[in-house]
Design a protein around this motif. Structure first.
Motif: not given
Length: 281
Positions: A168, A237, A240
């Motif tokens: 990630f 984000r 992720d």
């Protein structure tokens, strides 16, 4: 996730600041009263190897800074040669199973806290940052590195499949093809190479200059609504973070299986014995 470097000289922070907490021993947290920016300094000699206690302190420091509503967070090291050398080998060699489980869980907690931090985050990488050191740096939004440093995720060279959060981080800062090649080769990059591929954002001639650049980055959000900024960051984000949570237990069990393998334990024993011989010489 480890290094053979043995270093001891420490840097002293040079800024107008106040200590936010005195309970933490392996990290220090200081807030600059002029800028409102908090600095977290890794302080576990000689190479900031990540053990259970350091990871626990780092997690607590990140959360403390968020709760005190600082304007941003800068992560750096008290060592003038090593930002962090990664996971402590001694935590993985002939480990107590409960402590090994705690080690990986703490590492996961730190990644979640730093990668998902609501505040602007920056890393002043004032030394080498292999493996876990690179993981911490790339969890931040902005990275400044000093000359003649090395940084990268070299887990595969140890026979370890890089954890999903390593992937990630690299996919968040590098083009997919570059990230994939770097991970499958276990590449460690020089300062110049890291800047060229975009693994870091800038190079500074000293720790003080690196801290200045990090502060300048955080200052760019001075006129931005903090809540809108943090929610936008988490939208980028969020996928992720959600995927990590769904695979967190699997990642933990994979790590425990890896370090419990007889060949891995044999290799670690040989490595540690080599370190002892180097130190004696």
């Amino acid at each position: 996730m480890m290094s053979s470097m043995s270093l001891s000289r420490m840097l002293r922070a040079a800024s107008v600041c106040r200590t936010m907490s005195t309970a933490t021993k392996l990290t220090t947290v200081e807030v600059n009263d002029k800028t409102g920016i908090a600095t977290v300094t890794l302080s576990r000699p000689p190479i900031n190897a990540l053990n259970v206690e350091l990871l626990h302190d780092l997690y607590q420091s990140i959360k403390e800074i968020e709760n005190n509503k600082s304007r941003g967070l800068i992560l750096t090291s008290s060592n003038d040669k090593v930002f962090s050398a990664g996971l402590d080998i001694n935590e993985m060699y002939r480990p107590d199973k409960d402590r090994a489980r705690l080690l990986w869980t703490k590492l996961q907690d730190v990644w979640l806290a730093l990668y998902g931090c609501a505040l602007p985050t920056a890393a002043a990488i004032n030394g080498h940052a292999p493996a876990g050191g690179c993981l911490l740096a790339t969890s931040c939004e902005y990275r400044v590195i000093l000359p003649q440093c090395r940084i990268g995720l070299n887990e595969i060279q140890l026979g370890l499949v890089p954890p999903i959060f390593c992937m990630f981080n690299f996919l968040n800062v590098l083009p997919r093809r570059v990230a994939e090649r770097a991970l499958v080769q276990g590449r460690i990059f020089t300062t110049e190479q890291a800047l060229q591929i975009g693994l870091v954002d800038a190079v500074a001639s000293s720790k003080e200059k690196a801290m200045e650049k990090c502060s300048q980055f955080i200052a760019t959000f001075g006129q931005t609504n903090p809540l809108a900024r943090s929610l936008t960051k988490l939208k980028f984000r969020g996928a992720d973070l959600q995927r990590f949570e769904s695979e967190r237990t699997k990642e933990l069990e994979s790590f425990l299986e890896f370090i419990d393998h007889p060949q891995m334990q044999e290799d670690l024993g040989i490595y540690l014995e080599g370190l002892k011989k180097k130190n004696r010489n």
